[in-house]
Design a protein around this motif. Structure first.
Motif, PDB file in Angstrom:
ATOM      1  N   PRO B 202      22.453  43.244  42.270  1.00 16.54           N
ATOM      2  CA  PRO B 202      23.461  42.267  42.695  1.00 16.54           C
ATOM      3  C   PRO B 202      24.881  42.702  42.319  1.00 16.54           C
ATOM      4  CG  PRO B 202      22.041  41.366  40.957  1.00 16.54           C
ATOM      5  CD  PRO B 202      21.421  42.637  41.422  1.00 16.54           C
ATOM      6  N   LEU B 203      25.008  43.290  41.152  1.00 14.20           N
ATOM      7  CA  LEU B 203      26.349  43.690  40.712  1.00 14.20           C
ATOM      8  C   LEU B 203      27.011  44.649  41.700  1.00 14.20           C
ATOM      9  CD1 LEU B 203      28.253  43.729  37.944  1.00 14.20           C
ATOM     10  CD2 LEU B 203      27.534  46.120  38.015  1.00 14.20           C
ATOM     11  N   THR B 204      26.226  45.620  42.182  1.00 16.65           N
ATOM     12  CA  THR B 204      26.851  46.631  43.041  1.00 16.65           C
ATOM     13  C   THR B 204      26.864  46.236  44.518  1.00 16.65           C
ATOM     14  OG1 THR B 204      24.737  47.804  43.133  1.00 16.65           O
ATOM     15  CG2 THR B 204      26.331  48.581  41.528  1.00 16.65           C
ATOM     16  N   PHE B 205      25.928  45.366  44.929  1.00 15.84           N
ATOM     17  CA  PHE B 205      25.913  45.001  46.351  1.00 15.84           C
ATOM     18  C   PHE B 205      26.826  43.819  46.673  1.00 15.84           C
ATOM     19  CE2 PHE B 205      22.171  47.739  46.517  1.00 15.84           C
ATOM     20  CZ  PHE B 205      22.406  48.399  47.705  1.00 15.84           C
ATOM     21  N   VAL B 206      26.919  42.884  45.726  1.00  9.20           N
ATOM     22  CA  VAL B 206      27.859  41.780  45.934  1.00  9.20           C
ATOM     23  C   VAL B 206      29.241  42.274  45.508  1.00  9.20           C
ATOM     24  CG1 VAL B 206      28.375  39.360  45.455  1.00  9.20           C
ATOM     25  CG2 VAL B 206      26.008  40.145  45.482  1.00  9.20           C
ATOM     26  N   SER B 207      29.761  43.200  46.280  1.00 11.15           N
ATOM     27  CA  SER B 207      31.024  43.834  45.926  1.00 11.15           C
ATOM     28  C   SER B 207      31.614  44.432  47.199  1.00 11.15           C
ATOM     29  CB  SER B 207      30.774  44.956  44.911  1.00 11.15           C
ATOM     30  OG  SER B 207      30.255  46.097  45.588  1.00 11.15           O
ATOM     31  N   SER B 208      32.701  45.125  47.015  1.00 10.67           N
ATOM     32  CA  SER B 208      33.341  45.744  48.174  1.00 10.67           C
ATOM     33  C   SER B 208      32.824  47.151  48.431  1.00 10.67           C
ATOM     34  CB  SER B 208      34.860  45.798  47.943  1.00 10.67           C
ATOM     35  OG  SER B 208      35.129  46.707  46.896  1.00 10.67           O
ATOM     36  N   ALA B 209      31.703  47.520  47.780  1.00 15.75           N
ATOM     37  CA  ALA B 209      31.255  48.905  47.873  1.00 15.75           C
ATOM     38  C   ALA B 209      30.835  49.287  49.289  1.00 15.75           C
ATOM     39  CB  ALA B 209      30.091  49.140  46.913  1.00 15.75           C
ATOM     40  N   PHE B 210      30.131  48.364  49.993  1.00 14.46           N
ATOM     41  CA  PHE B 210      29.574  48.733  51.297  1.00 14.46           C
ATOM     42  C   PHE B 210      30.200  47.989  52.464  1.00 14.46           C
ATOM     43  CE2 PHE B 210      26.471  49.271  47.927  1.00 14.46           C
ATOM     44  CZ  PHE B 210      26.204  50.626  48.042  1.00 14.46           C
ATOM     45  N   VAL B 211      30.635  46.763  52.183  1.00 13.55           N
ATOM     46  CA  VAL B 211      31.265  45.980  53.256  1.00 13.55           C
ATOM     47  C   VAL B 211      32.517  45.291  52.705  1.00 13.55           C
ATOM     48  CG1 VAL B 211      29.100  45.524  54.490  1.00 13.55           C
ATOM     49  CG2 VAL B 211      29.866  43.962  52.687  1.00 13.55           C
ATOM     50  N   ASP B 212      33.323  44.780  53.615  1.00 14.65           N
ATOM     51  CA  ASP B 212      34.487  43.999  53.213  1.00 14.65           C
ATOM     52  C   ASP B 212      34.007  42.627  52.735  1.00 14.65           C
ATOM     53  OD1 ASP B 212      36.727  42.499  52.976  1.00 14.65           O
ATOM     54  OD2 ASP B 212      37.556  43.015  54.953  1.00 14.65           O
ATOM     55  N   PRO B 213      34.311  42.233  51.488  1.00 16.84           N
ATOM     56  CA  PRO B 213      33.803  40.952  50.966  1.00 16.84           C
ATOM     57  C   PRO B 213      34.165  39.748  51.837  1.00 16.84           C
ATOM     58  CG  PRO B 213      34.802  42.239  49.218  1.00 16.84           C
ATOM     59  CD  PRO B 213      35.080  42.975  50.498  1.00 16.84           C
ATOM     60  N   SER B 214      35.215  39.849  52.665  1.00 20.76           N
ATOM     61  CA  SER B 214      35.581  38.684  53.467  1.00 20.76           C
ATOM     62  C   SER B 214      34.574  38.413  54.588  1.00 20.76           C
ATOM     63  CB  SER B 214      36.988  38.861  54.051  1.00 20.76           C
ATOM     64  OG  SER B 214      37.036  40.017  54.841  1.00 20.76           O
ATOM     65  N   THR B 215      33.600  39.326  54.769  1.00 27.44           N
ATOM     66  CA  THR B 215      32.522  39.059  55.732  1.00 27.44           C
ATOM     67  C   THR B 215      31.354  38.316  55.089  1.00 27.44           C
ATOM     68  OG1 THR B 215      31.376  41.139  55.271  1.00 27.44           O
ATOM     69  CG2 THR B 215      33.048  41.189  56.990  1.00 27.44           C
ATOM     70  N   MET B 216      31.416  38.117  53.777  1.00 29.72           N
ATOM     71  CA  MET B 216      30.304  37.456  53.078  1.00 29.72           C
ATOM     72  C   MET B 216      30.438  35.937  53.202  1.00 29.72           C
ATOM     73  SD  MET B 216      30.164  39.716  49.590  1.00 29.72           S
ATOM     74  CE  MET B 216      29.999  41.504  49.673  1.00 29.72           C
ATOM     75  N   PRO B 217      29.345  35.190  52.903  1.00 26.42           N
ATOM     76  CA  PRO B 217      29.452  33.725  52.905  1.00 26.42           C
ATOM     77  C   PRO B 217      30.574  33.265  51.973  1.00 26.42           C
ATOM     78  CG  PRO B 217      27.172  34.439  52.533  1.00 26.42           C
ATOM     79  CD  PRO B 217      28.027  35.665  52.543  1.00 26.42           C
ATOM     80  N   GLY B 218      31.213  32.166  52.344  1.00 26.31           N
ATOM     81  CA  GLY B 218      32.381  31.694  51.607  1.00 26.31           C
ATOM     82  C   GLY B 218      32.190  31.564  50.110  1.00 26.31           C
ATOM     83  N   TRP B 219      31.049  31.012  49.716  1.00 28.73           N
ATOM     84  CA  TRP B 219      30.840  30.777  48.274  1.00 28.73           C
ATOM     85  C   TRP B 219      30.692  32.072  47.487  1.00 28.73           C
ATOM     86  CZ3 TRP B 219      26.265  32.685  46.304  1.00 28.73           C
ATOM     87  CH2 TRP B 219      25.244  32.975  47.234  1.00 28.73           C
ATOM     88  N   LEU B 220      30.273  33.136  48.211  1.00 27.50           N
ATOM     89  CA  LEU B 220      30.025  34.403  47.526  1.00 27.50           C
ATOM     90  C   LEU B 220      31.307  35.247  47.382  1.00 27.50           C
ATOM     91  CD1 LEU B 220      27.524  35.703  46.321  1.00 27.50           C
ATOM     92  CD2 LEU B 220      27.146  36.911  48.475  1.00 27.50           C
ATOM     93  N   GLN B 221      32.271  34.945  48.278  1.00 24.63           N
ATOM     94  CA  GLN B 221      33.468  35.804  48.310  1.00 24.63           C
ATOM     95  C   GLN B 221      34.206  35.898  46.974  1.00 24.63           C
ATOM     96  OE1 GLN B 221      36.027  35.140  51.651  1.00 24.63           O
ATOM     97  NE2 GLN B 221      34.312  35.141  53.112  1.00 24.63           N
ATOM     98  N   PRO B 222      34.461  34.744  46.288  1.00 26.88           N
ATOM     99  CA  PRO B 222      35.179  34.886  45.010  1.00 26.88           C
ATOM    100  C   PRO B 222      34.412  35.737  44.006  1.00 26.88           C
ATOM    101  CG  PRO B 222      34.563  32.572  45.444  1.00 26.88           C
ATOM    102  CD  PRO B 222      34.218  33.353  46.666  1.00 26.88           C
TER     103      PRO B 222
END
Lengths: 323, 276
Positions: B202-222
Motif C-alpha cells: 500500500p505504501l508504494t502503490f497508494v502514491s504517485s509512483a505509477f499514476v497521477d494521484p488525482s485519478t484516485m478516489p477522492g478519499w484516497l487522494q490526500p
C-alpha cells in the motif's frame, strides 16, 4: 579467587520466575556443572553471566567485572558457546574464525595465525575452506567452540555443548573441555546429561525452578543420598532365596529385587570395600551360579530424584530451554 | 597438541575493548560486519537473482504492460514518468533484506554470539544496513541499464540525475532501519518475511509512483499526496526530468532523516535487549 560470582539473581518473564535468587561461585580454573532439567533456569543464568540479559535484581561478577555496569570488560574476557551452533553457514570455517578475530581487532597476521591454530586443534584443517553449511553437526559444534576461543577467554560458558551430538562427537567435545580446563580456563557448563557433569565438573550446582537446590562435588552429592550398593546377578531365578540368605550378613539394609528383573538383587553396603570377594565366596558356597557382581555408586539421576522428587528429564535431547 | 588457551594477556588483542570504545573502533566493527555480508552475497545465488531479476522484471512489466494504457499529464512518454517510481519502489522493497537477514541471524544464535563480543552496540546494525545499501546500489545500476535500453533518458542535469539517485538510495537506507527494528522484533524468519513486505505494497502503490494521484478516489487522494513515498518519487522524478523538485525534495530529505533517527534509535535499543 573466583572467576564467577553471582548473588541473588532474579529474572522474571511475564509471570514466570526463570531465576529466583540464584547464587553461584566458581573458583578460577575450575569447571562448574550447572545441572537441571529443562526450564530450570540454566540458560537464563548463562545469558545473564554473559551480559546478554540483565537481571531484574541481584548482581554478578565475571572475570572480576560486573556483568551489568562493566559489560564490555566482561565480554572481552569470556567465550560463549550457546545451545545452537552459532556459525555463519555461508562462510568457511577459516573465515568464521577470522571474523571473530576481526571483531577482537586482531591484525591480519595474528587472526590468520590464531585461525590456523584452532583449525588444527579442532581437526578442521581439511574442511577449513569449505563453507560451514556443508559441515556435519559435530564439525559445526567444534567450529562453534573454536570461535569462542579466538581471543583466549579466561572464562568459557558452554550451554549444553553436547546436546544433539552423536556419542563419538560428544566424547570428542568432552576431551576438548578437559583440555581447556587443564590449560587453566574456567568453564561454566550447563547440562541435562548427568554423566557429563560427572565426568567434567569439579563441582556441581543443581538448580530447579530458578534456584539452587544443591551444590558440591559430584561425590558429595552422591553421598547425600546414601552410599554404595551391591548389585548381584545370578543365572537361575530359583536360586534367589539362597542368594538372599548368603548376602544377608554382608549388607547393611534390605535386599531388593531390581525393578524389572527376576535375577538381580540390590542392597546397600558399607563403604570401604572388601564386600565383593566376600559376596562371591558366599554365593559360591550356597551354590548360586553368579553372573555378575558389582558395586554401584548412585548416579546424579538418583541425586536429582531424591532432591526434587522428580526426575531430571535427561532424555529430551532436542528440546530447548526458552526461559 | 593443546588448545593454547593459556595466555590470558590481552596483548594479542589490538586494543583492550574494556577500557574504551572509540568511534574508530565502532566503525571498524561495522566494517567487519558489513564485510561478512558482502562476502556472502555472491555465494547466495537466490538472493543475487532477487537483486537482479526481480528489478528487471518490474521495469519490463510496468513499462510494457501499462506503458500503452496509462497517460500522465505533462509527460509525453510514460517511461519518463514511471521509471523513477519503479526505481524508488524497488530500492525500498530491497530494504526488506535487512529484516529477513537479521531475523535469520537471530534464529541461528548468531546475534547472541555477536552480542557477547566486545564490540560497539550499533556496529552490527550499521554494518548490516550498510551492506544492504551496497546491494541496493547494485540493483539500482541494473535497473538503470534496463531502463536505458527501453528508452528512458535523464532529461535534466547530471547533478539532477545523481541527486535523484542518491535521494532514492538514502530514503531506502532509512527504511533499512525500520526493517532492522522489524527483523529484531518479530521472532521468526517467516514472520519477518511477511512483516517486512506487506505494508510496503500500500505504501508504494497508494502514491504517485505509477499514476497521477488525482485519478484516485477522492478519499484516497490526500493519503497518496502526503505519503512520504510520493514525496520521494516526485522529487526524484523532477530531478531526473529537469523540473523543479521543491518542495517534495525537502519533504523527502526530512522524512529520510526523521525515519533514520527514530528507527535507528529503536532498532539499536532493541538489539541490546533482544534474545533468541
Amino acid at each position: 579467587m573466583y572467576a564467577v560470582r553471582a548473588s541473588g539473581l532474579v529474572k522474571t518473564y511475564d509471570q514466570t520466575r526463570a531465576l529466583d535468587g540464584l547464587d553461584l561461585e566458581v573458583p578460577t580454573g575450575t569447571v562448574l556443572g550447572l545441572l537441571g532439567p529443562n526450564g530450570a533456569g540454566k540458560t537464563t543464568a548463562v545469558r545473564i553471566l554473559t551480559t546478554l540479559l540483565r537481571p531484574d535484581s541481584g548482581s554478578a561478577e565475571v572475570a572480576g567485572h560486573d556483568v551489568v555496569t562493566q559489560a564490555q570488560a566482561v565480554r572481552s574476557r569470556i567465550g560463549l558457546t550457546g545451545q545452537y551452533a552459532a556459525v555463519e553457514e555461508r562462510l568457511s570455517g577459516r573465515e568464521n574464525l577470522e571474523l571473530v578475530g576481526s571483531f577482537f581487532r586482531l591484525d591480519r597476521p595474528k587472526r590468520s595465525a590464531r585461525a590456523n591454530q584452532l583449525l588444527q586443534r579442532f581437526d578442521l584443517v581439511e574442511s577449513a575452506d569449505r563453507i560451514a553449511k556443508t559441515y556435519s553437526g559435530g564439525m559445526r559444534r567444534r567450529l562453534d567452540i573454536a570461535m569462542s576461543l579466538v581471543a583466549r577467554p579466561s572464562v568459557l560458558f558452554l550451554d549444553e555443548p553436547t546436546t544433539g551430538l552423536d556419542p563419538r562427537s560428544r566424547l570428542g567435545m568432552w576431551q576438548v573441555i578437559e583440555e581447556l580446563s587443564s590449560d587453566g580456563t574456567t568453564v561454566v557448563l550447563t547440562t541435562q546429561y548427568l554423566e557429563e557433569a560427572d565426568r567434567l565438573a569439579d563441582s556441581v550446582v543443581v538448580i530447579d525452578r530458578g534456584a539452587k537446590i544443591a551444590e558440591g562435588t559430584v561425590d558429595q552429592l552422591k553421598d547425600r543420598i546414601g552410599g554404595d550398593k551391591i548389585r548381584v546377578s545370578i543365572f537361575d531365578p530359583s536360586n534367589l532365596a539362597s542368594a538372599r540368605e548368603a548376602l544377608g550378613p554382608l549388607v547393611t539394609g534390605p535386599i531388593e529385587l531390581e525393578s524389572g528383573s527376576t535375577t538381580t538383587l540390590l542392597a546397600p553396603i558399607k563403604a570401604g570395600g572388601g564386600v565383593v570377594p566376600q559376596a562371591i565366596r558366599a554365593l559360591d558356597d550356597c551354590g548360586a551360579d553368579v553372573r555378575d557382581v558389582e558395586v554401584r555408586r548412585p548416579t546424579l539421576d538418583d541425586v536429582f530424584l531424591s532432591l526434587t522428587g522428580h526426575r531430571a528429564e535427561a532424555d529430551t535431547h532436542n528440546s530447548s530451554e526458552t526461559s | 597438541m593443546t588448545i593454547d588457551n593459556s595466555s590470558r594477556a590481552l596483548s594479542d588483542v589490538g586494543s583492550d575493548p574494556a577500557t574504551s570504545l572509540t568511534l574508530a573502533d565502532g566503525l571498524r566493527d561495522a566494517a567487519t560486519e558489513a564485510g561478512r555480508h558482502l562476502r556472502i552475497m555472491p555465494r547466495n545465488p537466490e538472493v543475487l537473482g532477487f537483486v537482479v531479476i526481480q528489478p528487471v522484471m518490474f521495469v519490463l512489466l510496468f513499462s510494457v504492460v501499462f506503458g500503452g494504457a496509462i497517460e500522465v499529464p505533462g509527460f509525453a512518454d510514460y517511461d519518463q514518468f514511471l521509471m523513477p517510481g519503479i526505481f524508488a519502489q524497488t530500492v525500498v522493497f530491497g530494504s526488506s533484506f535487512t529484516a529477513v537477514g537479521l531475523a535469520e541471524d537471530l534464529s541461528k544464535g548468531l546475534i547472541d554470539r555477536l552480542r557477547s563480543l566486545p564490540i560497539a552496540r550499533s556496529a552490527v546494525l550499521v554494518g548490516r544496513t550498510f551492506s544492504d545499501l551496497v546491494r541496493n546500489v547494485l540493483t539500482f545500476v541494473v535497473m538503470l541499464a534496463v531502463a536505458f535500453v527501453l528508452g528512458f533518458r535523464f532529461e535534466g542535469s547530471i547533478a539532477g540525475a545523481i541527486g535523484g539517485s542518491l535521494l532514492m538510495l538514502a530514503f531506502s537506507y532509512s527504511f533499512s532501519w525500520i526493517q532492522a527494528w522489524i527483523g529484531l522484533s518479530v521472532g521468526s524468519v517467516e514472520a519477518a518475511n511477511a512483516a517486512s513486505f506487506t505494508w510496503m505494497f500500500p505504501l508504494t502503490f497508494v502514491s504517485s509512483a505509477f499514476v497521477d494521484p488525482s485519478t484516485m478516489p477522492g478519499w484516497l487522494q490526500p493519503v497518496a499526496k502526503h505519503n512520504p513515498f510520493t514525496r520521494l518519487t516526485n522529487a526524484a522524478r523532477a530531478l531526473y526530468n529537469g523540473l523543479d523538485p521543491s518542495p517534495d525534495l525537502w519533504w523527502a530529505l526530512g522524512w529520510t532523516g526523521l525515519i533514520t533517527v527514530i528507527f535507528a534509535t529503536m532498532a539499536i535499543r532493541r538489539f541490546s535487549q533482544v534474545s533468541k
